[in-house]
Design a protein around this motif. Structure first.
Motif, PDB file in Angstrom:
ATOM      1  N   LEU A 190      21.683  -9.025 -15.793  1.00 42.92           N
ATOM      2  CA  LEU A 190      22.974  -9.513 -16.285  1.00 42.92           C
ATOM      3  C   LEU A 190      23.081  -9.140 -17.760  1.00 42.92           C
ATOM      4  O   LEU A 190      22.255  -9.558 -18.569  1.00 42.92           O
ATOM      5  CB  LEU A 190      23.064 -11.026 -16.131  1.00 42.92           C
ATOM      6  CG  LEU A 190      23.137 -11.540 -14.695  1.00 42.92           C
ATOM      7  CD1 LEU A 190      22.721 -13.000 -14.641  1.00 42.92           C
ATOM      8  CD2 LEU A 190      24.536 -11.381 -14.157  1.00 42.92           C
ATOM      9  N   GLY A 192      25.991  -8.328 -21.147  1.00 45.99           N
ATOM     10  CA  GLY A 192      27.340  -8.670 -21.574  1.00 45.99           C
ATOM     11  C   GLY A 192      27.352  -9.357 -22.909  1.00 45.99           C
ATOM     12  O   GLY A 192      26.309  -9.666 -23.485  1.00 45.99           O
ATOM     13  N   THR A 194      27.770 -12.153 -25.715  1.00 48.22           N
ATOM     14  CA  THR A 194      27.294 -13.529 -25.744  1.00 48.22           C
ATOM     15  C   THR A 194      28.426 -14.508 -25.423  1.00 48.22           C
ATOM     16  O   THR A 194      29.576 -14.294 -25.798  1.00 48.22           O
ATOM     17  CB  THR A 194      26.683 -13.831 -27.131  1.00 48.22           C
ATOM     18  OG1 THR A 194      26.027 -15.084 -27.080  1.00 48.22           O
ATOM     19  CG2 THR A 194      27.727 -13.829 -28.219  1.00 48.22           C
ATOM     20  N   LYS A 198      26.988 -15.550 -18.630  1.00 46.81           N
ATOM     21  CA  LYS A 198      25.919 -14.907 -17.859  1.00 46.81           C
ATOM     22  C   LYS A 198      24.946 -15.938 -17.280  1.00 46.81           C
ATOM     23  O   LYS A 198      24.538 -15.839 -16.130  1.00 46.81           O
ATOM     24  CB  LYS A 198      25.158 -13.911 -18.739  1.00 46.81           C
ATOM     25  CG  LYS A 198      26.018 -12.790 -19.309  1.00 46.81           C
ATOM     26  CD  LYS A 198      25.191 -11.688 -19.932  1.00 46.81           C
ATOM     27  CE  LYS A 198      24.285 -12.187 -21.026  1.00 46.81           C
ATOM     28  NZ  LYS A 198      25.031 -12.832 -22.136  1.00 46.81           N
ATOM     29  N   SER A 199      24.560 -16.910 -18.098  1.00 50.55           N
ATOM     30  CA  SER A 199      23.592 -17.904 -17.625  1.00 50.55           C
ATOM     31  C   SER A 199      24.185 -18.767 -16.516  1.00 50.55           C
ATOM     32  O   SER A 199      23.507 -19.130 -15.551  1.00 50.55           O
ATOM     33  CB  SER A 199      23.118 -18.774 -18.793  1.00 50.55           C
ATOM     34  OG  SER A 199      22.461 -17.990 -19.757  1.00 50.55           O
ATOM     35  N   LEU A 202      24.108 -16.675 -13.477  1.00 51.11           N
ATOM     36  CA  LEU A 202      22.736 -16.589 -12.967  1.00 51.11           C
ATOM     37  C   LEU A 202      22.414 -17.811 -12.107  1.00 51.11           C
ATOM     38  O   LEU A 202      21.865 -17.682 -11.008  1.00 51.11           O
ATOM     39  CB  LEU A 202      21.750 -16.499 -14.136  1.00 51.11           C
ATOM     40  CG  LEU A 202      20.263 -16.531 -13.761  1.00 51.11           C
ATOM     41  CD1 LEU A 202      19.846 -15.213 -13.115  1.00 51.11           C
ATOM     42  CD2 LEU A 202      19.392 -16.817 -14.970  1.00 51.11           C
ATOM     43  N   SER A 227      22.634 -22.954 -19.285  1.00 54.69           N
ATOM     44  CA  SER A 227      23.978 -22.392 -19.181  1.00 54.69           C
ATOM     45  C   SER A 227      24.927 -23.197 -20.048  1.00 54.69           C
ATOM     46  O   SER A 227      25.969 -23.640 -19.615  1.00 54.69           O
ATOM     47  CB  SER A 227      24.450 -22.393 -17.724  1.00 54.69           C
ATOM     48  OG  SER A 227      24.380 -23.685 -17.179  1.00 54.69           O
ATOM     49  N   ASP A 252      18.559 -12.501 -16.747  1.00 55.30           N
ATOM     50  CA  ASP A 252      19.542 -12.710 -17.813  1.00 55.30           C
ATOM     51  C   ASP A 252      18.864 -12.402 -19.147  1.00 55.30           C
ATOM     52  O   ASP A 252      17.707 -12.744 -19.351  1.00 55.30           O
ATOM     53  CB  ASP A 252      20.024 -14.164 -17.789  1.00 55.30           C
ATOM     54  CG  ASP A 252      21.121 -14.417 -18.795  1.00 55.30           C
ATOM     55  OD1 ASP A 252      21.706 -13.436 -19.288  1.00 55.30           O
ATOM     56  OD2 ASP A 252      21.384 -15.599 -19.084  1.00 55.30           O
ATOM     57  N   GLY A 255      22.666 -11.967 -25.237  1.00 56.75           N
ATOM     58  CA  GLY A 255      24.024 -11.431 -25.221  1.00 56.75           C
ATOM     59  C   GLY A 255      24.272 -10.488 -26.379  1.00 56.75           C
ATOM     60  O   GLY A 255      23.685 -10.613 -27.452  1.00 56.75           O
ATOM     61  N   VAL A 284      28.934  -8.611 -17.575  1.00 58.90           N
ATOM     62  CA  VAL A 284      29.754  -9.816 -17.437  1.00 58.90           C
ATOM     63  C   VAL A 284      30.732  -9.930 -18.612  1.00 58.90           C
ATOM     64  O   VAL A 284      30.342  -9.790 -19.776  1.00 58.90           O
ATOM     65  CB  VAL A 284      28.866 -11.071 -17.374  1.00 58.90           C
ATOM     66  CG1 VAL A 284      29.723 -12.316 -17.120  1.00 58.90           C
ATOM     67  CG2 VAL A 284      27.813 -10.918 -16.282  1.00 58.90           C
ATOM     68  N   CYS A 301      29.459  -3.244 -25.539  1.00 52.63           N
ATOM     69  CA  CYS A 301      28.443  -3.274 -24.475  1.00 52.63           C
ATOM     70  C   CYS A 301      28.101  -1.861 -24.011  1.00 52.63           C
ATOM     71  O   CYS A 301      26.923  -1.510 -23.860  1.00 52.63           O
ATOM     72  CB  CYS A 301      28.942  -4.100 -23.291  1.00 52.63           C
ATOM     73  SG  CYS A 301      29.116  -5.855 -23.658  1.00 52.63           S
ATOM     74  N   ASN A 318      34.470 -12.607 -15.378  1.00 48.54           N
ATOM     75  CA  ASN A 318      34.079 -13.991 -15.145  1.00 48.54           C
ATOM     76  C   ASN A 318      35.125 -14.966 -15.709  1.00 48.54           C
ATOM     77  O   ASN A 318      35.963 -14.597 -16.515  1.00 48.54           O
ATOM     78  CB  ASN A 318      32.717 -14.234 -15.806  1.00 48.54           C
ATOM     79  CG  ASN A 318      32.090 -15.553 -15.376  1.00 48.54           C
ATOM     80  OD1 ASN A 318      32.382 -16.068 -14.298  1.00 48.54           O
ATOM     81  ND2 ASN A 318      31.223 -16.097 -16.210  1.00 48.54           N
TER      82      ASN A 318
END
Length: 430
Positions: A190, A192, A194, A198-199, A202, A227, A252, A255, A284, A301, A318
């Motif tokens: 994962l 992307g 910050t 992502k978390s 996950l 997360s 993960d 970021g 993400v 990214c 997301n």
């Protein structure tokens, strides 16, 4: 600690949203801000009149720190510091980022990477700091101790030592990735910006119970992946088994943020290797943000991934629970050049997660089909059990003398199974 944000841009309006988030992530309370649009002043970065205005603002708010969303030279920090009220610290963007990284570094690898980044930041500034220290006007400049000509040699020696230790860690981690692949796992990273979620994603994709089942095989599995709505929650890596038909491990990582200089990205190469060496990258994106902001972050990214990434990339839009269908459609269209055929999900609400897992399965390297006819016996049953652990076993058929097992697996697992089957036949012949 209270702080005043300062920012200069060459043209247009200065956006301070990110530096405010970074300051809060470092534990500061932002009490005021001051921006200026003009070319850089060599002595003060801002114009001298604006620096006087900044000093008044700091005095009026009682701030203990001024954070610049720019990169400042040592002489600029020194000059600005002399204009500020006594004991007010002047911090630039990259010192702030390194401060956050230092707070989040919990593993030996993370601590080494932060130390390496700090030294790389300091190295080109040594001459200026030695010059300032010699004036005896500002001993212990920037709290980094007394400076003399030997400091540059010390820094280079420390950088060399840290790079050797990080190389050793990277070698161990590469060996672990190969062990995982040989055990039948596909590796999905994962990546992307910050705070893109992502978390959270996950945790949504993970099969919680599988963490304990594989704890000995994968010692860095973390059953408490965080997360929180916070920048840089995951400075290190977190790996968990995905809740999918295929054996997939999700990792993960830290970021990305905008305007990261090359030396800072390079310092975290060991962590980014988890992305670069994956079988598939999920990029993400927080789709609730304005289109231009998403576009800039996607470019950041892709710039970070461009040179070393080896895996295909799937963009994940997301946080769709925060936008309307029309807004989502507009952003899909506007970002189509940077994010072709994305998957839109909500990690928080679990929307379209099944579509994402199906996409992951389609994008990963295809499994190979295999059929093995094995002699009936105790060792054969051990091999069948091994295949259940490392492959997708479709059917097992028994008769009085043989076991026929049909399965699909990664090429490395197919190769291992054939070698194990050959050993069985040799044992049977002997």
């Amino acid at each position: 600690m209270n702080t005043v944000i300062a920012k200069r841009v060459d043209e247009g309006a200065a956006d301070t949203d990110e530096i405010r988030d970074l300051a809060r992530a470092a534990g500061y309370t932002v009490v005021e801000e001051l921006t200026q649009t003009r070319t850089e002043d060599a002595a003060y970065h801002l114009g001298e009149g604006k620096i006087e205005e900044l000093a008044d603002l700091v005095a009026r708010t009682g701030a203990e720190t001024v954070i610049f969303d720019n990169r400042l030279g040592p002489y600029q920090i020194y000059n600005i510091g002399r204009k500020m009220p006594e004991d007010v610290e002047v911090v630039d963007r990259f010192t702030l980022i390194l401060d956050i990284f230092g707070q989040r570094a919990q593993t030996r690898k993370a601590q080494l990477q932060v130390e390496l980044a700090e030294l790389r930041y300091e190295l080109p500034r040594v001459d200026a700091k030695v010059s300032l220290a010699k004036r005896e006007e500002h001993p212990g400049f920037m709290g980094l101790g007394e400076y003399d000509e030997s400091r540059e040699r010390d820094i280079k020696s420390q950088i060399s030592r840290i790079k050797e230790e990080l190389a050793s860690i990277a070698e161990t981690e590469e060996h672990r990735r190969e062990e995982r692949r040989e055990s039948g796992f596909d590796l999905v990273a994962l990546a992307g910006y910050t705070n893109a979620g992502k978390s959270t994603l996950l945790r949504r994709l993970a099969a919680d119970l599988s963490v304990d089942e594989n704890e000995e095989l994968h010692p860095d599995l973390d059953p408490t992946a965080e997360s929180r709505d916070q920048l840089f929650t995951t400075l290190g890596t977190t790996t968990r088994r995905a809740d999918m038909e295929r054996d997939v491990l999700l990792t993960d990582t830290v970021g990305f943020i905008s305007d990261l200089p090359h030396w800072l990205v390079e310092s975290f190469r060991s962590t980014l290797d988890e992305v670069y060496r994956a079988d598939l990258v999920l990029l993400v994106v927080d789709v609730s943000e304005p289109i231009e902001e998403i576009r800039e972050k996607l470019v950041t990214c892709h710039d970070t991934l461009y040179e070393r990434n080896e895996a295909p990339i799937v963009t994940v839009l997301n946080k769709i629970d925060t936008v309307s269908d029309d807004d989502l459609a507009e952003k899909r269209e506007a970002l189509s050049a940077l994010a072709p055929n994305p998957v839109a999900v909500s990690g928080k609400e679990g929307l379209n997660v099944e579509e994402l897992t199906n996409r992951i399965a389609r994008e990963l390297p295809p499994l190979q089909e295999e059929r093995l006819m094995l002699p009936m016996g105790e060792e054969t049953m051990s091999l069948v059990s091994w295949l259940h652990d490392n492959a997708r076993v479709d059917e097992v058929t028994y008769d009085a003398e043989h076991v026929l097992v049909e399965f699909a697996a990664r090429p490395s697992v197919i190769e291992q199974s054939r070698a194990k089957a050959s050993d069985l036949r040799l044992t049977e012949s002997a």
